[in-house]
Design a protein around this motif. Structure first.
Motif, PDB file in Angstrom:
ATOM      1  N   ALA A   4       0.821  -1.205   0.000  1.00 44.73           N
ATOM      2  CA  ALA A   4       0.000   0.000   0.000  1.00 44.73           C
ATOM      3  C   ALA A   4       0.856   1.256   0.000  1.00 44.73           C
ATOM      4  O   ALA A   4       0.464   2.288  -0.544  1.00 44.73           O
ATOM      5  N   ARG A   5       2.033   1.157   0.607  1.00 44.44           N
ATOM      6  CA  ARG A   5       2.905   2.325   0.649  1.00 44.44           C
ATOM      7  C   ARG A   5       3.463   2.663  -0.724  1.00 44.44           C
ATOM      8  O   ARG A   5       3.920   3.778  -0.951  1.00 44.44           O
ATOM      9  N   MET A   6       3.451   1.701  -1.632  1.00 45.09           N
ATOM     10  CA  MET A   6       3.958   1.912  -2.981  1.00 45.09           C
ATOM     11  C   MET A   6       2.832   2.143  -3.981  1.00 45.09           C
ATOM     12  O   MET A   6       3.078   2.248  -5.178  1.00 45.09           O
ATOM     13  N   ARG A   7       1.598   2.217  -3.501  1.00 47.47           N
ATOM     14  CA  ARG A   7       0.477   2.453  -4.410  1.00 47.47           C
ATOM     15  C   ARG A   7       0.557   3.886  -4.931  1.00 47.47           C
ATOM     16  O   ARG A   7       0.702   4.827  -4.165  1.00 47.47           O
ATOM     17  N   PRO A   8       0.449   4.082  -6.228  1.00 45.03           N
ATOM     18  CA  PRO A   8       0.672   5.426  -6.794  1.00 45.03           C
ATOM     19  C   PRO A   8      -0.472   6.380  -6.500  1.00 45.03           C
ATOM     20  O   PRO A   8      -1.629   5.981  -6.329  1.00 45.03           O
ATOM     21  N   LEU A  22       4.942   3.916 -19.010  1.00 46.60           N
ATOM     22  CA  LEU A  22       4.027   4.267 -17.930  1.00 46.60           C
ATOM     23  C   LEU A  22       4.821   4.342 -16.631  1.00 46.60           C
ATOM     24  O   LEU A  22       5.614   3.445 -16.335  1.00 46.60           O
ATOM     25  N   TRP A  23       4.598   5.407 -15.888  1.00 39.78           N
ATOM     26  CA  TRP A  23       5.286   5.581 -14.606  1.00 39.78           C
ATOM     27  C   TRP A  23       4.251   5.700 -13.491  1.00 39.78           C
ATOM     28  O   TRP A  23       3.286   6.476 -13.611  1.00 39.78           O
ATOM     29  N   ARG A  24       4.458   4.944 -12.427  1.00 42.25           N
ATOM     30  CA  ARG A  24       3.653   5.093 -11.218  1.00 42.25           C
ATOM     31  C   ARG A  24       4.293   6.195 -10.376  1.00 42.25           C
ATOM     32  O   ARG A  24       5.472   6.113 -10.036  1.00 42.25           O
ATOM     33  N   MET A  25       3.496   7.198 -10.048  1.00 42.80           N
ATOM     34  CA  MET A  25       4.032   8.399  -9.419  1.00 42.80           C
ATOM     35  C   MET A  25       3.399   8.629  -8.052  1.00 42.80           C
ATOM     36  O   MET A  25       2.210   8.335  -7.846  1.00 42.80           O
ATOM     37  N   ASP A  26       4.190   9.196  -7.123  1.00 43.03           N
ATOM     38  CA  ASP A  26       3.585   9.612  -5.861  1.00 43.03           C
ATOM     39  C   ASP A  26       3.204  11.083  -5.947  1.00 43.03           C
ATOM     40  O   ASP A  26       3.489  11.759  -6.953  1.00 43.03           O
ATOM     41  N   ARG A  27       2.543  11.587  -4.925  1.00 40.96           N
ATOM     42  CA  ARG A  27       2.001  12.942  -4.974  1.00 40.96           C
ATOM     43  C   ARG A  27       3.092  13.990  -5.135  1.00 40.96           C
ATOM     44  O   ARG A  27       2.862  15.048  -5.745  1.00 40.96           O
ATOM     45  N   ALA A  28       4.295  13.697  -4.642  1.00 45.23           N
ATOM     46  CA  ALA A  28       5.400  14.649  -4.749  1.00 45.23           C
ATOM     47  C   ALA A  28       6.114  14.582  -6.090  1.00 45.23           C
ATOM     48  O   ALA A  28       7.038  15.354  -6.344  1.00 45.23           O
ATOM     49  N   GLY A  29       5.698  13.663  -6.960  1.00 48.74           N
ATOM     50  CA  GLY A  29       6.310  13.564  -8.286  1.00 48.74           C
ATOM     51  C   GLY A  29       7.444  12.576  -8.384  1.00 48.74           C
ATOM     52  O   GLY A  29       8.129  12.520  -9.411  1.00 48.74           O
ATOM     53  N   ALA A  30       7.663  11.775  -7.335  1.00 49.05           N
ATOM     54  CA  ALA A  30       8.708  10.747  -7.392  1.00 49.05           C
ATOM     55  C   ALA A  30       8.182   9.517  -8.127  1.00 49.05           C
ATOM     56  O   ALA A  30       7.007   9.164  -8.023  1.00 49.05           O
ATOM     57  N   VAL A  31       9.075   8.861  -8.854  1.00 52.45           N
ATOM     58  CA  VAL A  31       8.713   7.657  -9.601  1.00 52.45           C
ATOM     59  C   VAL A  31       8.757   6.454  -8.674  1.00 52.45           C
ATOM     60  O   VAL A  31       9.783   6.159  -8.050  1.00 52.45           O
ATOM     61  N   LEU A  32       7.640   5.743  -8.583  1.00 52.56           N
ATOM     62  CA  LEU A  32       7.559   4.525  -7.779  1.00 52.56           C
ATOM     63  C   LEU A  32       7.844   3.271  -8.600  1.00 52.56           C
ATOM     64  O   LEU A  32       8.214   2.235  -8.058  1.00 52.56           O
TER      65      LEU A  32
END
Length: 307
Positions: A4-8, A22-32
């Motif tokens: 869940a911590r890696m869910r984009p 395709l990139w999974r991204m977090d709210r701050a714009g980091a690539v997951l």
């Protein structure tokens, strides 16, 4: 199952003709995480885009709510998922306010496609590169010069005061592929490799005399038959002849301007070498990095608009 911590928080997509990234991204714009697929626009019917995306995101979709998906590239073409109409230059690279909202069957997706750019005279269009330009201007907002974007269809883009002023497209990459793989030259062209000497000589030839291009292309075949021309040297000369002819045609864009070549190693390096031979010192920046920067800017504007 995905932690869940890696869910984009959102998804960035560059959907081209033959491939998609395709990139999974977090709210701050980091690539997951990143996914590469050969399910490009050219292989899909309109109704297949959403199932492909759902399949690639099957372990990243939220249990409730919806996931923002921001796309650039050929998914927005007339033959793509949904047409995202072109913005006309001169203009700033289009952002989220000009994006096309895609109707989806799944309530877990909220998809927007960024538009491309058009130039009415001389007629020209681009899709995907405008997002890279937006990403570059996010890092260098005061840039005044020309961005060269090598690829299948190389773009030369004049940028000033935060706007795309004009651009021209050259089919050099596609011509190289057709000649190397499908023409009579294919019998003597290596599948990989680069020899800088033959490349540089060929660039010099067609920069100064672009009218000899068709003649010198067949010379590659004749030298292979009569003198055993090395296949890597032949490949290098073919690349140099075509890029040299392009530089001759693009001279008003690169002569006397600040030049940035956008791309990874390989073909972008070849363009830098060719420009260096003309006394032009071009900088090189990563294309993928700029694509992500442009998509991040769109996402930030989306979230700002929701506040």
């Amino acid at each position: 199952m995905t932690d869940a911590r890696m869910r984009p928080d959102w998804i960035a997509v560059d959907w081209g003709t033959s491939h998609l990234r395709l990139w999974r991204m977090d709210r701050a714009g980091a690539v997951l995480g990143r996914i590469d697929s050969d399910r490009g626009m050219g292989t899909l019917r309109r109704e297949e885009f959403e199932p492909v995306l759902l399949d690639l995101l099957r372990d990243a979709l939220p249990g409730t709510g919806c996931l923002d998906v921001l796309c650039c590239g050929m998914a927005g073409s007339r033959q793509g998922w949904a047409e995202a109409r072109y913005a006309a230059v001169p203009c700033a690279p289009p952002g989220i306010r000009q994006a096309t909202r895609v109707a989806t069957q799944s309530e877990r997706l909220s998809v927007r496609i960024l538009p491309g750019l058009r130039q009415n005279a001389p007629a020209d269009v681009m899709r995907g590169e405008e997002t890279q330009i937006a990403g570059f201007l996010r890092t260098e907002p005061d840039f005044d010069g020309v961005i060269c974007l090598p690829g299948t269809h190389c773009k030369w883009v004049h940028v000033s005061a935060g706007e795309v002023v004009s651009f021209r497209t050259f089919m050099t990459g596609e011509m190289f592929a057709l000649l190397a793989d499908r023409s009579v030259l294919r019998h003597g062209i290596a599948s990989a490799g680069m020899d800088e000497g033959p490349f540089s000589d060929a660039v010099a030839c067609t920069v100064s005399q672009p009218e000899v291009l068709a003649r010198d292309l067949f010379t590659l075949r004749a030298e292979a038959l009569l003198h055993g021309l090395d296949p890597v040297a032949a490949r290098s000369r073919l690349s140099g002849l075509l890029i040299g002819a392009e530089l001759a045609g693009a001279r008003p864009y690169w002569l006397g301007r600040d030049i940035v070549v956008m791309g990874e190693s390989g073909i972008a390096g070849a363009y830098r070498t060719a420009l260096d031979l003309q006394g032009v010192r071009a900088r090189q920046v990563g294309a993928e990095e700029m694509t992500l920067s442009g998509l991040r800017a769109a996402y930030e504007d989306l979230k700002e608009g929701e506040r």
